[in-house]
Enzyme design. Structure first.
Site, PDB file in Angstrom:
ATOM      1  N   HIS A 379       0.854  -1.190  -0.144  1.00  0.00           N
ATOM      2  CA  HIS A 379      -0.075   0.011  -0.076  1.00  0.00           C
ATOM      3  C   HIS A 379       0.788   1.444   0.049  1.00  0.00           C
ATOM      4  O   HIS A 379       0.221   2.385  -0.418  1.00  0.00           O
ATOM      5  CB  HIS A 379      -1.021  -0.053   1.038  1.00  0.00           C
ATOM      6  N   CYS A 688      -9.702  -3.295 -11.170  1.00  0.00           N
ATOM      7  CA  CYS A 688      -9.025  -2.246 -10.643  1.00  0.00           C
ATOM      8  C   CYS A 688      -7.751  -2.356  -9.745  1.00  0.00           C
ATOM      9  O   CYS A 688      -7.238  -1.366  -9.282  1.00  0.00           O
ATOM     10  CB  CYS A 688     -10.152  -1.791  -9.548  1.00  0.00           C
TER      11      CYS A 688
END
Ligand code: PEP
Ligand code: MG
Length: 763
Positions: A379, A688
């Protein structure tokens, strides 16, 4: 501050240490430190005095101190037991001889039979021919190698761990003394300062940054190294532990309102961080005569050294927690500066970085980031891309070599970090930066071009968004909407989950900015590497597969219901699309959708249209498609997580970053089937994950029939520029052939790229 003279003291070679009257015990650290302290206090000690004390303290027949000179040269600066006339004359290149080896490798050399070591280099002028064994320790400070200190003995012997540790501590003290005395007095500032260093890396977020190094976490100079007053230092340590405890308490109360689970996690963290084991070592070092901060620093160095060798990620995390506690203690003891207020234009070089910390640095103005332990689908990397911060995962050693304030070039296009670049290199990069800007200007022309391929396929290109400031990208790129709104990112940025009104205001603003374009809001996807500040993934062995994301949402429905309420309130009657992450069973999806519908029954105005969709990230869903497609309104494939679960390959492990490819037969096969199922059921499908933003992957996905792709802002125009030139009909038979050839699971990236280049596609 003591004044250090060049070492010219004659050693009494005729009376070897073994015949001295008062013979100290081998490695009696306390006595050695007491002698050093006494000498330092007089303020007139020389390096030769230092060498003598060490030889005596460690009961060796000789000691040498080499200092780094410009051009990666090590010069003999002081000796005891060898010919003093060699001082200033004997010079070794870094890497030459055992002393050079210690400097080059940064590792301690403990050699019982030094003269027969393949790297040994004999220098006649030193008179070291009688010496059989050597213990050489690099003298390092904040990434610089300032020199090497070594002791030698005539007998063949391996130095005991306690002696090695003593000399390592002496090296640490010497490093402080040398760096405080300054270049004019005892030597230069270390070889790593003058010469450029290059580190290879993997691109996490493309771009180029040039700026001053910010090596956060590097120790500040320690004011007092040794102490007589052990009791006072022990008390200072206990006070610092208490203070670090208080800041932890503050973190818990401020960020985890009523969250028992997170509190448990933090409490567990505290237990590890304050485990008596390493604090006992710190106390022992203080009892040996070190000040509290020197002792913490010393034990921290040992921990880091150990951490480098630990392969088990779980154990590494435990050690990382202790290191976090070390940082807190160093701040409390005044031995480490808190984060700088501003970091404008600087290049941050760190071991690891969580998404919350990355945001924090972003707000301080950081220009580029090099991380030793990271991977492209972690992330921190996703956030770096979202914020357009150039970021690299660099090979080990960069953190160690980085010197605060010096120039660094971060090339997150080719994948290199250059510390102290030569002027010619800087010039090349300035050109590259200009070219990059030109390219960006050319791509901007695609903003209003419809994303229709040569064969007439209409593509929908959407944005992945996590932060309000990314919403600008909607207009800048001409995106068709937001295919993935990561709601947890705002919570990470805020350091906690806002209340319902706060969340509703945020979601309402996002819809305002989207201005009628669709937005797929994903509910909170916290856990694994997305931790709120102060939280650590302590209690689970496999946090990515643990109690995270929707699983928390379903088990603690209050948090999820609050968020669903906020989404409905934010929509104010507009059409609303809600997407659930980490769904593993149709049952879980149904439970989540039921919560949404229950909330929708209460909130007015009701949305004009309410759709509930799912992320496809867990492979089990692939085997429940008929049931899932009967209940879900849309599906979005999260390739980041799906890849890690499909191949059982942690997305955050750099060693696995290139091992499995989205462009391989099994993944393409899976996508193709999914497309067929969704088309038959009339359910919209999108991709996505990060792969959707890579032009070559996007090309393959489009050829398989995926017509909606969602990606970070920086990827939209390059992907569109490629797609409008692509003929998918021409590609399909080629892709089929490549898949057949790659059926064993290997990547088809290379041959596909060749085809794309032959067809003038900018991939
Ligand atoms: C994914 O897993 O592909 C995804 C888009 O979600 P995230 O990266 O936020 O886990
Ligand atoms: Mg995911």
């Amino acid at each position: 501050m003591p004044h250090w003279r060049r070492g010219t003291q004659e050693a009494d070679i005729s009376s070897p240490p073994t015949r001295r009257r008062k013979k100290p015990k081998f490695g009696d650290t306390r006595q050695l430190f007491a002698a050093l302290r006494e000498n330092l206090a007089t303020g007139t000690a020389s390096l030769a005095d230092f060498a003598k004390l060490i030889a005596e303290g460690l009961v060796a027949n000789g000691a040498v101190i080499y200092i780094t000179r410009p051009g990666e040269i090590l010069e003999l600066a002081a000796t005891y037991g060898l010919n003093v006339s060699a001082v200033g004359r004997t010079k070794l290149r870094v890497g030459e001889g055992i002393v050079g080896l210690a400097a080059a490798s940064g590792d301690i050399q403990n050699l019982p039979d030094v003269q027969n070591h393949p790297r040994y280099v004999y220098r006649a002028e030193t008179g070291e021919e009688n010496m059989a064994s050597m213990l050489a320790v690099p003298v390092k400070r904040a990434g610089r190698t300032l020199g090497v200190i070594a002791v030698m003995s005539r007998e063949v012997r391996t130095y005991a761990p306690v002696e090695v540790e003593s000399l390592a501590t002496v090296a640490m003290l010497l490093a402080e003394i040398l760096s405080r005395a300054g270049a004019s007095d005892v030597g230069e500032e270390g070889f790593s300062e003058t010469l450029p260093r290059r580190y290879a890396g993997h691109v996490l977020s493309s771009g180029i940054a040039r700026g001053q190094v910010l090596a956060y976490g590097a120790a500040a100079p320690i004011a007092n190294l040794l102490t007589e007053d052990t009791e006072a230092e022990l008390k200072r340590l206990e006070d610092a532990v208490e203070e670090a405890n208080k800041t932890l308490d503050g973190l818990i109360t401020a960020n985890i309102p009523g969250g028992n689970a997170s509190r448990d996690v933090l409490d567990a963290y505290r237990m590890v961080a304050q485990s008596s084991g390493w604090l006992t070592q710190v106390r022992a070092a203080i009892s040996d005569g070190l000040t509290a901060e020197t002792a913490v620093d010393k034990i921290a160095r040992q921990l880091r050294e150990r951490m480098r060798r630990v392969a088990d990620p779980y154990l590494r995390e435990r050690l990382a927690d202790i290191e976090d506690m070390v940082n807190r203690l160093m701040v409390a003891l005044g031995g480490m500066a808190p984060k700088p207020e501003r970091a404008d234009g600087m290049v941050l070089i760190v071991r690891r970085l969580g998404p919350a910390d990355l945001l924090d640095w972003h707000t301080r103005g950081i220009a580029g980031i090099a991380i030793e332990e990271a991977s492209a689908s972690g992330h921190a990397a996703i956030l770096a891309r979202a914020l357009s911060i150039p970021a690299l995962q660099v090979e080990r050693g960069a953190v160690e070599a980085a010197v605060e304030g010096e120039l660094a070039l971060l090339d997150a296009e080719e994948g290199t970090l250059v510390l102290r670049p030569e002027p010619e290199v800087i010039q090349v990069y300035d050109h590259a930066l200009a070219a990059r800007n030109e390219r960006a200007a050319a791509l901007a022309n695609y903003r209003d071009v419809p994303a229709i391929t040569k064969d007439g396929t209409e593509m929908t290109l959407m944005l992945n968004v996590g932060l309000a400031l990314e919403l600008d990208q909607l207009d800048r790129t001409g995106a068709d909407g937001i295919g993935l709104y990561r709601t947890e990112i705002a919570a990470l940025a805020a350091g906690g989950i806002p209340d319902v009104a706060g969340q509703a205001a945020e979601y309402g603003k996002v819809m305002d900015r989207a201005n009628g374009r669709p937005v797929q809001f994903r509910t909170l996807d916290l856990g694994a590497d997305k931790l709120l500040p102060g939280e650590t993934a302590q209690t689970e062995e496999n946090p990515a597969m643990g109690w995270r994301s929707l699983r928390i949402g379903l088990d603690r429905p209050a948090i999820l219901r609050r968020q669903l309420r906020a989404l409905l309130l934010g929509a104010q009657g507009r059409p609303l699309k809600v997407m659930f992450p980490m769904v593993a069973t149709v049952e879980e999806f149904r439970a989540a959708r039921d919560l949404l519908e229950a909330e929708a029954g209460r909130i007015r105005p009701t949305p004009e249209r309410l759709e509930a969709g799912t992320m496809l990230e867990v492979p089990s869903l692939l085997f429940q498609l008929p049931g899932l497609l009967a209940e879900a309104d849309f599906i979005s494939v999260g390739t980041n997580d799906l890849m890690q679960f499909l191949f059982a390959a942690d997305r955050g492990t750099p060693e696995l970053a290139d091992r499995y490819d989205t462009l391989s037969a099994p993944v393409l096969e899976m996508l193709e089937k999914l497309v067929t199922y969704c088309q038959e059921a009339g359910i919209p499908l999108s991709v996505c994950g990060e792969a959707a933003g890579r032009p070559l992957d996007a090309l393959a996905f489009a050829a398989l029939g995926v017509t909606t792709l969602s990606m970070s802002g920086g990827a939209i125009l390059p992907v569109k520029a490629m797609l409008v030139e692509a003929d998918l009909n021409a590609l399909r038979p080629v892709l089929r052939e490549l898949r057949r050839a790659g059926a064993a699971g290997g990547s088809i990236r290379e041959p596909l790229a060749v085809w794309a280049r032959e067809h003038n596609l900018a991939i």
